[in-house]
Motif scaffolding. Sequence first.
Motif, short mmCIF file in Angstrom:
data_model
loop_
_atom_site.label_atom_id
_atom_site.label_comp_id
_atom_site.label_asym_id
_atom_site.label_seq_id
_atom_site.Cartn_x
_atom_site.Cartn_y
_atom_site.Cartn_z
N GLN A 246 -38.42 0.79 10.98
CA GLN A 246 -37.27 1.56 10.53
C GLN A 246 -37.70 2.68 9.59
O GLN A 246 -37.03 3.67 9.47
CB GLN A 246 -36.25 0.72 9.77
N ASP A 247 -38.84 2.44 8.90
CA ASP A 247 -39.33 3.42 7.96
C ASP A 247 -39.61 4.73 8.69
O ASP A 247 -39.49 5.80 8.13
CB ASP A 247 -40.61 2.91 7.31
N CYS B 81 -27.49 -5.21 5.84
CA CYS B 81 -27.67 -4.41 7.06
C CYS B 81 -26.31 -4.19 7.75
O CYS B 81 -26.06 -3.15 8.33
CB CYS B 81 -28.63 -5.10 8.01
N HIS C 210 -34.16 6.25 6.90
CA HIS C 210 -33.56 4.91 6.91
C HIS C 210 -33.86 4.06 5.67
O HIS C 210 -32.98 3.79 4.85
CB HIS C 210 -34.00 4.19 8.19
N ASP C 211 -35.09 3.65 5.51
CA ASP C 211 -35.41 2.70 4.43
C ASP C 211 -35.25 3.32 3.05
O ASP C 211 -34.71 2.69 2.14
CB ASP C 211 -36.83 2.15 4.61
N GLU D 74 -32.58 2.13 0.20
CA GLU D 74 -33.09 1.69 -1.10
C GLU D 74 -32.38 2.45 -2.21
O GLU D 74 -31.86 1.87 -3.15
CB GLU D 74 -34.58 1.98 -1.16
#
Length: 129
Positions: free
Chosen positions: A28-29, A63, A51-52, A56
């Motif tokens: 996902q990163d 999710c 995404h990540d 954060e």
Amino acid sequence: MKRILPLLILAALICGSALVAAQTVLAQDAITKLAPPAFGKLTRPAAVFAHDKHNEKAKLEECVACHHGGADGKQDKSASTEGTPCAECHKVKPAGKGTGLQRAYHKQCIDCHRTKGKGPLACGQCHVR
Ligand code: HEC
Ligand code: HEC
Ligand code: HEC
Ligand code: HEC
């Protein structure tokens, strides 16, 4: 060399599986922009969405906050569907009164930014040239 070779093979195997693990974690990163194939050729620059990092910074641990489930016109806010593209359930041109793909993204992204008073609201802040 005879003794080193098995060690080399072992080292290669360990590196190989570490690489696979790293790629899984980075799955996902790796998302920095959204360009769902379902739209075909985009008319706007692909929306920025790291995404990540985004999740954060925005402190989104659940999710299911974005990856909900549902079927037959009813959303299920408790069923997590991470990994399933939005386009699987939201068609570009939905039949009936379902939420179309563009509206699904816009509503989810912009509604939350508006509610939290944080995050971009203007076209050019998401569709960055
Ligand atoms: C702020 C909304 C949001 C949150 C929170 C979120 N995601 Fe996502 N995620 C997305 C969007 C949007 C996509 C792209 C979906 C698409 O392709 O239609 C996506 C895609 C993915 C993908 C597909 C990866 C790929 O390479 O195609 C995975 C896996 C994923 N998310 C896992 C998670 C997990 C696990 C969590 C919770 C720790 C999470 N997501 C939280 C919005 C979110
Ligand atoms: C497993 C199917 C499924 C997936 C995957 C899915 N949705 Fe939905 N979603 C639904 C259903 C069913 C509804 C209710 C009917 C409708 O509005 O189309 C809904 C409703 C919505 C709504 C309108 C209700 C609301 O919450 O404001 C938005 C916006 C939305 N989805 C956005 C998204 C986004 C963005 C993604 C991808 C990150 C996504 N959906 C993934 C099934 C899904
Ligand atoms: C549930 C809430 C929520 C949803 C859904 C959400 N965001 Fe955000 N977003 C935030 C918050 C909160 C911030 C501000 C984070 C900060 O800087 O403190 C933010 C910041 C951003 C930023 C600024 C840069 C960054 O990465 O921090 C971008 C770009 C962004 N969002 C794009 C999107 C897109 C595109 C979507 C839909 C796919 C989306 N967001 C969905 C809450 C949300
Ligand atoms: C919070 C971020 C955000 C904002 C603000 C936003 N969009 Fe989007 N938009 C998205 C996302 C995410 C998608 C789906 C992924 C993509 O197409 O890059 C999308 C998709 C689209 C699409 C369909 C795909 C394409 O390129 O043809 C159009 C058209 C569009 N947006 C126009 C606009 C316009 C016009 C505005 C301002 C009125 C706007 N958007 C504001 C996030 C945003």
